[in-house]
Write a protein that holds these residues in place. Structure first.
Motif, PDB file in Angstrom:
ATOM      1  N   UNK A 195      45.175  40.325  30.170  1.00 43.85           N
ATOM      2  CA  UNK A 195      43.727  40.169  30.313  1.00 43.85           C
ATOM      3  C   UNK A 195      43.311  40.703  31.675  1.00 43.85           C
ATOM      4  N   UNK A 196      42.174  41.387  31.714  1.00 42.48           N
ATOM      5  CA  UNK A 196      41.686  41.981  32.956  1.00 42.48           C
ATOM      6  C   UNK A 196      40.728  41.030  33.660  1.00 42.48           C
ATOM      7  N   UNK A 197      40.830  40.985  34.977  1.00 43.38           N
ATOM      8  CA  UNK A 197      39.933  40.172  35.796  1.00 43.38           C
ATOM      9  C   UNK A 197      39.439  41.021  36.972  1.00 43.38           C
ATOM     10  N   UNK A 198      38.161  40.862  37.293  1.00 41.63           N
ATOM     11  CA  UNK A 198      37.547  41.553  38.418  1.00 41.63           C
ATOM     12  C   UNK A 198      37.714  40.718  39.683  1.00 41.63           C
ATOM     13  N   UNK A 199      38.220  41.342  40.727  1.00 42.81           N
ATOM     14  CA  UNK A 199      38.405  40.638  42.000  1.00 42.81           C
ATOM     15  C   UNK A 199      37.038  40.507  42.693  1.00 42.81           C
TER      16      UNK A 199
END
Length: 398
Positions: free
Chosen positions: A287-291
């Protein structure tokens, strides 16, 4: 971070079995480069912590979505569903949608889920050989979600194909040939759900769509667009990952007769077996997460605006968290897998997926059936999920 590099592997090799490559990446370090501004997080402890870290978000800028999948209807839908929203919007949407998809709702469906599983598997039993994907893993969750949403089962096949096309929009980079189909599917599904909602407003029932329309909390309710978009997402999420959970579980059992025998000897292991299937070959591999705020990891500072891909499949095979992770063990305890994510974005459909997979295993145990491979299986290419396109299986008696 270690400077050692994993061995070079071919794409088809990773599609068939990514876990040796994941092991190499974990040895190389807690981070691996995915592309410009994108890093993969390889280890269980880091993935588990970051799934709950408020410095990471799921709401990506419009430009990110345009680069990933274009700016068409599929991209627009993705930007509105709760999966890609951050608090406070996510908190509100999850609270309201969650009122319509609770464990109590799933428990009320238990007998229906069991009856559907019995019908599908009994038909497969009569034939002896069958495709575990086309004849069990797909139709079971599609029929269940159609009943939950009170949609005609006869529409299930077209709904499934449209939702599968939409699913390609969940890739980090949508394949060029898949974009138009995803856009067409998003438009068609929104129109279909809108038509269904018109009937629910005039004559509401106990189905999930009616409950989404009625969902309210302290005077707050879902808007029409929020109901439409999240109903489309509920249909998609209600079957897509469950399809792959059931298929990969059947494949794993067919390859390990000793685990099948253990399950028949002790049916109380069914819940633990489902958890092990989720860990062993997770339908969602990352899963992708934005910092949003700086994150220190592996001797690096990941700056805001960068993307971290939390590699769930790698975390679920981390030797630091699981003994002998490459072995299927339906008695594994504890089993702290992260197949359903974690934190605020823990999968809303997890309870339903577990119930459906348990119904399949329950039938196998009651029938005393042994599963074996009946030919070469084929993985699903171009999908953001880990699953099978074809899974030839056959039954034998004990």
């Amino acid at each position: 971070m270690s400077s050692s590099l994993p061995r070079r592997v071919e794409p088809l090799e990773i599609l068939d079995d990514p876990y040796p490559t994941y092991a190499d990446l974990r040895v190389a370090g807690p981070l691996c480069r995915f592309g410009p501004g994108v890093w993969g997080v390889t280890r269980h402890a880091d993935v588990t912590a970051l799934l709950r870290d408020p410095r990471l978000g799921s709401e990506f800028p419009a430009d990110y979505h345009r680069v990933s999948g274009g700016g068409g209807p599929a991209t627009q839908l993705l930007r509105r569903i709760l999966l890609y929203r951050d608090p406070p919007a996510h908190t509100r949407l999850r609270r309201l949608v969650g009122k319509a998809l609770t464990p109590a709702v799933v428990r009320a469906m238990r007998a229906d889920i069991g009856a559907i599983a019995d019908e599908l598997l009994s038909a497969a039993w009569e034939r002896g050989e069958f495709d575990g994907v086309a004849e069990v893993a797909y139709p079971l969750p599609v029929q269940v979600i159609c009943r939950l949403l009170d949609l005609p089962v006869t529409a299930g096949e077209e709904l499934r194909q449209r939702a599968t096309d939409l699913g390609r929009a969940f890739n980090q980079i949508v394949p060029q040939e898949a974009g138009p189909r995803a856009d067409s599917a998003a438009t068609w599904l929104r129109e279909y759900v809108s038509d269904q909602l018109a009937g629910r407003r005039a004559d509401p029932g106990g189905d999930l769509l009616s409950q989404l329309l009625a969902a309210e909390d302290h005077g707050d309710a879902l808007t029409r667009d929020e109901v439409v978009d999240n109903a489309v997402f509920a249909f998609f999420a209600g079957f897509e990952t469950t399809v792959h959970l059931i298929a990969t579980g059947l494949a794993a059992l067919a390859a390990d007769e000793s685990q099948q025998r253990r399950l028949r000897e002790d049916p109380s292991l069914i819940p633990a077996a489902v958890e092990e299937f989720l860990r062993y070959d997770s339908p969602i591999q990352g899963v992708a997460r934005l910092v949003r705020e700086p994150v220190e990891l592996g001797g690096r500072t990941i700056r805001p605006g960068r993307v971290l891909v939390l590699m769930l499949g790698s975390a679920n095979h981390d030797e630091a968290a699981f003994a002998d992770p490459g072995r299927l063990d339906i008695t594994r305890h504890p089993n702290p897998h992260v197949a359903f994510g974690g934190g605020a974005h823990l999968c809303l459909g997890a309870y339903l997926a577990r119930e459906e997979a348990s119904a399949v295993l329950g039938w196998l145990v009651r029938r005393g059936a042994t599963l074996r491979s009946a030919g070469a299986a084929a993985r699903e290419p171009g999908s953001p999920f880990r699953g099978y396109a074809r899974l030839p299986l056959r039954f034998t008696t004990v």
